[in-house]
Design a protein around this motif. Sequence first.
Motif, short mmCIF file in Angstrom:
data_model
loop_
_atom_site.label_atom_id
_atom_site.label_comp_id
_atom_site.label_asym_id
_atom_site.label_seq_id
_atom_site.Cartn_x
_atom_site.Cartn_y
_atom_site.Cartn_z
N GLN A 171 -3.92 -5.90 -7.05
CA GLN A 171 -2.54 -5.62 -7.49
C GLN A 171 -1.58 -5.57 -6.30
O GLN A 171 -0.49 -6.13 -6.35
N ARG A 172 -2.03 -4.92 -5.22
CA ARG A 172 -1.16 -4.82 -4.03
C ARG A 172 -0.80 -6.20 -3.51
O ARG A 172 0.34 -6.49 -3.20
N ASP A 177 0.84 -1.20 0.00
CA ASP A 177 0.00 0.00 0.00
C ASP A 177 0.88 1.26 0.00
O ASP A 177 0.71 2.17 -0.82
N PHE A 207 -2.01 1.24 -14.28
CA PHE A 207 -2.57 0.26 -13.34
C PHE A 207 -4.09 0.37 -13.28
O PHE A 207 -4.64 1.43 -13.59
N TYR A 263 2.78 1.74 -3.42
CA TYR A 263 2.03 2.36 -4.53
C TYR A 263 1.72 3.83 -4.25
O TYR A 263 1.75 4.65 -5.17
N ARG A 294 0.35 6.11 -12.86
CA ARG A 294 -0.95 5.67 -12.31
C ARG A 294 -1.85 5.04 -13.38
O ARG A 294 -2.51 4.03 -13.14
N ASP A 343 -8.81 0.11 -9.27
CA ASP A 343 -8.84 -0.54 -7.96
C ASP A 343 -7.56 -1.37 -7.79
O ASP A 343 -7.35 -2.35 -8.51
N LEU A 344 -6.75 -0.96 -6.83
CA LEU A 344 -5.42 -1.58 -6.68
C LEU A 344 -5.42 -2.74 -5.68
O LEU A 344 -4.36 -3.30 -5.40
#
Length: 134
Positions: A49-50, A25, A42, A28, A39, A45-46
């Motif tokens: 991905q995180r 978190d 990606f 990013y 940005r 909603d990350l």
Amino acid sequence: MTPEHVDLVLHDVELIRPRLPQVADAFYARLFERYPDLRAMFPADLTRQRAKFADELHALVVALPDVSAFLAGAARLGTRHAGYGVRVAHYGQVRTVLIATIAAELGPTWTDAHELAWTAAYDMITEAMLLNLR
Ligand code: HEM
């Protein structure tokens, strides 16, 4: 990378493992603050991905002592990244931010030796990710 570098990075990654989602978190957040242009590469909603980034980073670091497994995994990841539009210069941007994030996470235990070890590990990962690209 020396065996001492590998040991140090393995030790650190286990230490921060329980907090890896928060580390991802923070990573990013720092990355997009420093390089806002990234940005758009990606998803909005990350969340997934995180988690994927944290798991993969952990898996690659743990694989370091097994060179062939490490190279194969990193090369596959690198091929996928080429498909996402990731270019060589991006790896340098991520390098600075990732090392700064891990340094902040480890706080007072971070030393020059950690910096060297993590930089060497990141560079190994990057080189292996770029190895098969044309
Ligand atoms: C230590 C280096 C890196 C690791 C461990 C890593 C890990 C990952 C993982 C696990 C994924 C999920 C998809 C997949 O497995 O293929 C992913 C996706 C992605 N990564 Fe990386 N990555 C790294 C470096 C970079 C760099 C340097 C960039 C450049 C900005 C980048 C940009 C992206 C993008 C754009 C996606 C796709 C997002 C999407 O469309 O879903 N990554 N990364």
